[in-house]
Design an enzyme around this catalytic site. Structure first.
Site, PDB file in Angstrom:
ATOM      1  N   ALA A   1       2.972  -0.713   5.149  1.00 55.30           N
ATOM      2  CA  ALA A   1       2.531  -0.749   6.549  1.00 55.30           C
ATOM      3  C   ALA A   1       2.033  -2.134   6.963  1.00 55.30           C
ATOM      4  O   ALA A   1       2.035  -2.463   8.156  1.00 55.30           O
ATOM      5  CB  ALA A   1       1.447   0.303   6.786  1.00 55.30           C
TER       6      ALA A   1
ATOM      7  N   GLU B   1      12.371  -9.449   2.236  1.00 53.39           N
ATOM      8  CA  GLU B   1      11.644  -8.269   2.714  1.00 53.39           C
ATOM      9  C   GLU B   1      12.473  -7.016   2.429  1.00 53.39           C
ATOM     10  O   GLU B   1      13.668  -6.981   2.739  1.00 53.39           O
ATOM     11  CB  GLU B   1      11.422  -8.412   4.229  1.00 53.39           C
ATOM     12  CG  GLU B   1      10.782  -7.190   4.870  1.00 53.39           C
ATOM     13  CD  GLU B   1      10.668  -7.308   6.388  1.00 53.39           C
ATOM     14  OE1 GLU B   1      10.998  -8.372   6.952  1.00 53.39           O
ATOM     15  OE2 GLU B   1      10.263  -6.313   7.009  1.00 53.39           O
TER      16      GLU B   1
ATOM     17  N   ARG C   1       6.887   0.891  13.696  1.00 54.48           N
ATOM     18  CA  ARG C   1       7.551   0.350  12.499  1.00 54.48           C
ATOM     19  C   ARG C   1       8.723  -0.572  12.840  1.00 54.48           C
ATOM     20  O   ARG C   1       9.312  -1.199  11.969  1.00 54.48           O
ATOM     21  CB  ARG C   1       8.073   1.497  11.612  1.00 54.48           C
ATOM     22  CG  ARG C   1       6.977   2.362  11.033  1.00 54.48           C
ATOM     23  CD  ARG C   1       7.557   3.435  10.119  1.00 54.48           C
ATOM     24  NE  ARG C   1       6.690   4.588  10.062  1.00 54.48           N
ATOM     25  CZ  ARG C   1       5.628   4.706   9.243  1.00 54.48           C
ATOM     26  NH1 ARG C   1       5.328   3.748   8.405  1.00 54.48           N
ATOM     27  NH2 ARG C   1       4.885   5.795   9.265  1.00 54.48           N
TER      28      ARG C   1
ATOM     29  N   PRO D   1       0.789  -1.232   0.000  1.00 50.36           N
ATOM     30  CA  PRO D   1       0.000   0.000   0.000  1.00 50.36           C
ATOM     31  C   PRO D   1       0.825   1.289   0.000  1.00 50.36           C
ATOM     32  O   PRO D   1       1.860   1.369   0.671  1.00 50.36           O
ATOM     33  CB  PRO D   1      -0.830  -0.099   1.290  1.00 50.36           C
ATOM     34  CG  PRO D   1      -0.143  -1.121   2.122  1.00 50.36           C
ATOM     35  CD  PRO D   1       0.523  -2.067   1.170  1.00 50.36           C
ATOM     36  N   ASN D   2       0.329   2.234  -0.758  1.00 52.50           N
ATOM     37  CA  ASN D   2       0.864   3.608  -0.846  1.00 52.50           C
ATOM     38  C   ASN D   2       2.173   3.728  -1.637  1.00 52.50           C
ATOM     39  O   ASN D   2       2.632   4.838  -1.906  1.00 52.50           O
ATOM     40  CB  ASN D   2       1.036   4.236   0.553  1.00 52.50           C
ATOM     41  CG  ASN D   2      -0.265   4.255   1.321  1.00 52.50           C
ATOM     42  OD1 ASN D   2      -1.258   4.778   0.813  1.00 52.50           O
ATOM     43  ND2 ASN D   2      -0.294   3.677   2.503  1.00 52.50           N
TER      44      ASN D   2
ATOM     45  N   ASN E   1       7.955  -5.486  -0.645  1.00 48.20           N
ATOM     46  CA  ASN E   1       7.816  -4.349   0.264  1.00 48.20           C
ATOM     47  C   ASN E   1       6.348  -4.296   0.633  1.00 48.20           C
ATOM     48  O   ASN E   1       5.515  -3.836  -0.146  1.00 48.20           O
ATOM     49  CB  ASN E   1       8.257  -3.040  -0.396  1.00 48.20           C
ATOM     50  CG  ASN E   1       8.231  -1.882   0.594  1.00 48.20           C
ATOM     51  OD1 ASN E   1       7.647  -1.985   1.678  1.00 48.20           O
ATOM     52  ND2 ASN E   1       8.852  -0.771   0.221  1.00 48.20           N
TER      53      ASN E   1
ATOM     54  N   ARG F   1      12.708   4.551  12.826  1.00 45.10           N
ATOM     55  CA  ARG F   1      11.520   5.418  12.695  1.00 45.10           C
ATOM     56  C   ARG F   1      10.566   5.197  13.872  1.00 45.10           C
ATOM     57  O   ARG F   1      11.004   4.815  14.952  1.00 45.10           O
ATOM     58  CB  ARG F   1      10.872   5.159  11.338  1.00 45.10           C
ATOM     59  CG  ARG F   1      11.802   5.498  10.163  1.00 45.10           C
ATOM     60  CD  ARG F   1      11.115   5.317   8.836  1.00 45.10           C
ATOM     61  NE  ARG F   1       9.947   6.181   8.708  1.00 45.10           N
ATOM     62  CZ  ARG F   1       8.957   5.960   7.840  1.00 45.10           C
ATOM     63  NH1 ARG F   1       9.018   4.915   7.009  1.00 45.10           N
ATOM     64  NH2 ARG F   1       7.930   6.782   7.769  1.00 45.10           N
TER      65      ARG F   1
ATOM     66  N   ASP G   1       1.404 -15.373   7.033  1.00 47.32           N
ATOM     67  CA  ASP G   1       1.015 -16.770   6.812  1.00 47.32           C
ATOM     68  C   ASP G   1       1.111 -17.139   5.332  1.00 47.32           C
ATOM     69  O   ASP G   1       1.459 -18.278   4.999  1.00 47.32           O
ATOM     70  CB  ASP G   1      -0.414 -17.027   7.326  1.00 47.32           C
ATOM     71  CG  ASP G   1      -0.479 -17.111   8.845  1.00 47.32           C
ATOM     72  OD1 ASP G   1       0.588 -17.109   9.494  1.00 47.32           O
ATOM     73  OD2 ASP G   1      -1.605 -17.174   9.385  1.00 47.32           O
TER      74      ASP G   1
ATOM     75  N   ARG H   1       5.002  10.932  -2.513  1.00 40.36           N
ATOM     76  CA  ARG H   1       4.677  10.592  -1.129  1.00 40.36           C
ATOM     77  C   ARG H   1       5.872  10.856  -0.209  1.00 40.36           C
ATOM     78  O   ARG H   1       6.933  10.256  -0.381  1.00 40.36           O
ATOM     79  CB  ARG H   1       4.330   9.106  -1.074  1.00 40.36           C
ATOM     80  CG  ARG H   1       4.118   8.577   0.307  1.00 40.36           C
ATOM     81  CD  ARG H   1       4.130   7.054   0.317  1.00 40.36           C
ATOM     82  NE  ARG H   1       3.840   6.578   1.649  1.00 40.36           N
ATOM     83  CZ  ARG H   1       4.125   5.371   2.103  1.00 40.36           C
ATOM     84  NH1 ARG H   1       4.702   4.498   1.307  1.00 40.36           N
ATOM     85  NH2 ARG H   1       3.836   5.031   3.324  1.00 40.36           N
TER      86      ARG H   1
ATOM     87  N   TYR I   1      11.012   8.952   1.494  1.00 39.40           N
ATOM     88  CA  TYR I   1      11.058   7.900   0.465  1.00 39.40           C
ATOM     89  C   TYR I   1      11.752   8.321  -0.829  1.00 39.40           C
ATOM     90  O   TYR I   1      11.879   7.504  -1.747  1.00 39.40           O
ATOM     91  CB  TYR I   1       9.639   7.419   0.163  1.00 39.40           C
ATOM     92  CG  TYR I   1       8.939   6.832   1.380  1.00 39.40           C
ATOM     93  CD1 TYR I   1       9.447   5.683   1.996  1.00 39.40           C
ATOM     94  CD2 TYR I   1       7.815   7.437   1.939  1.00 39.40           C
ATOM     95  CE1 TYR I   1       8.842   5.150   3.115  1.00 39.40           C
ATOM     96  CE2 TYR I   1       7.190   6.904   3.055  1.00 39.40           C
ATOM     97  CZ  TYR I   1       7.706   5.763   3.650  1.00 39.40           C
ATOM     98  OH  TYR I   1       7.103   5.229   4.764  1.00 39.40           O
TER      99      TYR I   1
ATOM    100  N   HIS J   1      12.539  -2.573   2.465  1.00 40.58           N
ATOM    101  CA  HIS J   1      11.980  -1.255   2.810  1.00 40.58           C
ATOM    102  C   HIS J   1      12.920  -0.176   2.311  1.00 40.58           C
ATOM    103  O   HIS J   1      14.144  -0.309   2.443  1.00 40.58           O
ATOM    104  CB  HIS J   1      11.806  -1.110   4.326  1.00 40.58           C
ATOM    105  CG  HIS J   1      10.923  -2.157   4.889  1.00 40.58           C
ATOM    106  ND1 HIS J   1       9.563  -2.118   4.762  1.00 40.58           N
ATOM    107  CD2 HIS J   1      11.217  -3.313   5.534  1.00 40.58           C
ATOM    108  CE1 HIS J   1       9.046  -3.207   5.311  1.00 40.58           C
ATOM    109  NE2 HIS J   1      10.032  -3.947   5.782  1.00 40.58           N
ATOM    110  N   LEU J   2      12.336   0.889   1.791  1.00 43.57           N
ATOM    111  CA  LEU J   2      13.144   2.039   1.376  1.00 43.57           C
ATOM    112  C   LEU J   2      13.775   2.701   2.599  1.00 43.57           C
ATOM    113  O   LEU J   2      14.961   3.039   2.602  1.00 43.57           O
ATOM    114  CB  LEU J   2      12.267   3.058   0.636  1.00 43.57           C
ATOM    115  CG  LEU J   2      11.685   2.569  -0.685  1.00 43.57           C
ATOM    116  CD1 LEU J   2      10.206   2.863  -0.762  1.00 43.57           C
ATOM    117  CD2 LEU J   2      12.407   3.204  -1.847  1.00 43.57           C
ATOM    118  N   SER J   3      12.957   2.902   3.628  1.00 44.25           N
ATOM    119  CA  SER J   3      13.442   3.592   4.824  1.00 44.25           C
ATOM    120  C   SER J   3      13.980   2.574   5.825  1.00 44.25           C
ATOM    121  O   SER J   3      13.688   1.374   5.727  1.00 44.25           O
ATOM    122  CB  SER J   3      12.303   4.389   5.458  1.00 44.25           C
ATOM    123  OG  SER J   3      11.280   3.512   5.912  1.00 44.25           O
TER     124      SER J   3
HETATM  125  C1  DQA Z   1       8.037   1.145   4.049  1.00 41.32           C
HETATM  126  C2  DQA Z   1       8.077   1.379   5.568  1.00 41.32           C
HETATM  127  C3  DQA Z   1       6.704   1.180   6.182  1.00 41.32           C
HETATM  128  O1  DQA Z   1       6.754   1.432   7.574  1.00 41.32           O
HETATM  129  C4  DQA Z   1       5.713   2.143   5.555  1.00 41.32           C
HETATM  130  O2  DQA Z   1       4.426   1.907   6.076  1.00 41.32           O
HETATM  131  C5  DQA Z   1       5.707   2.082   4.066  1.00 41.32           C
HETATM  132  C6  DQA Z   1       6.988   2.011   3.378  1.00 41.32           C
HETATM  133  C7  DQA Z   1       9.398   1.474   3.384  1.00 41.32           C
HETATM  134  O3  DQA Z   1       9.581   1.054   2.247  1.00 41.32           O
HETATM  135  O4  DQA Z   1      10.232   2.153   3.982  1.00 41.32           O
HETATM  136  O5  DQA Z   1       4.671   2.171   3.430  1.00 41.32           O
HETATM  137  O6  DQA Z   1       7.753  -0.223   3.814  1.00 41.32           O
END
Ligand code: DQA
Length: 147
Positions: free
Chosen positions: A77, A98, A111, A10-11, A74, A107, A87, A18, A23, A100-102
Site C-alpha cells: 500500500a 516495481e 490503487r 506491508p502485509n 513490492n 482495482r 525519494d 491474506r 493474491y 504487484h501481484l494484482s
Molecule cells: C499490492 C497491491 C497494493 O495495492 C496492496 O496494498 C498490496 C499488494 C500487490 O502486490 O498487488 O499490499 O502491492
C-alpha cells in the site's frame, strides 16, 4: 555475479492467507523460494527482505545501493502514497523494478496511482507471483544489455 534484492512491503508476509481471491494461495515463503531459485538459475545472487514499516524499507533501499545491483520492490500500500519511499528510490543509483501481484489499475481507485512508478525503471502488475518472476527476467535482461 550480479546481486538482486527483493523487498516486500506491508502485509505481504501474510501471502497465502491474506485475501487469497486477490493474491493467491501460495505462501510468502514458497513464493520467495521460487524467486530465489529462478534468480540462481539465471546466474543472479538473490536475497529477500520484508517489512511492515516504511522506515525499515527506506533503510534497506539505502543499504542496497552499496551491496546490490538492482532491487525488485513490492511496496504494498505504500506504493500509493509514500513520498518517502519514492525519494529513497530516486536517491539510489541502482535500478528498481516495481512489482504487484494484482493489477492495481483494475482495482480500487486509490490503487490506480503509484507514486513510485516515475522513479522505477518499470512496473509489472497483475500476474500474481509471476510478476516477481517476470521482474527477475527483466533485471537479468537489463544486466546483459548493459554489458
Ligand atoms: C499490492 C497491491 C497494493 O495495492 C496492496 O496494498 C498490496 C499488494 C500487490 O502486490 O498487488 O499490499 O502491492
Amino acid at each position: 555475479m550480479k546481486r538482486i534484492l527483493v523487498i516486500h512491503g506491508p502485509n505481504l508476509n501474510l501471502l497465502g492467507e491474506r485475501e487469497p481471491g486477490v493474491y493467491g494461495t501460495d505462501t510468502f515463503d514458497s513464493i520467495n523460494c521460487e524467486i530465489v531459485s529462478l534468480a540462481e538459475k539465471k546466474g543472479l545472487h538473490c536475497e529477500v527482505f520484508q517489512s511492515n514499516h516504511e522506515g525499515e524499507i527506506i533503510d534497506r533501499l539505502h543499504a542496497a545501493r552499496k551491496d546490490f545491483d538492482g532491487v525488485i520492490l513490492n511496496a504494498g500500500a505504500y506504493t500509493h502514497y509514500s513520498s518517502a519511499i519514492r525519494d529513497a528510490i530516486a536517491a539510489i543509483r541502482i535500478p528498481v523494478i516495481e512489482v504487484h501481484l494484482s493489477n492495481i489499475h483494475a482495482r480500487d481507485e486509490f490503487r490506480h496511482t503509484s507514486v513510485i512508478a516515475p522513479v522505477c525503471v518499470g512496473q509489472i502488475a497483475g500476474f500474481g507471483k509471476h510478476s516477481y518472476f517476470l521482474a527477475v527476467e527483466a533485471m537479468k535482461e537489463m544486466f546483459d544489455d548493459a554489458r
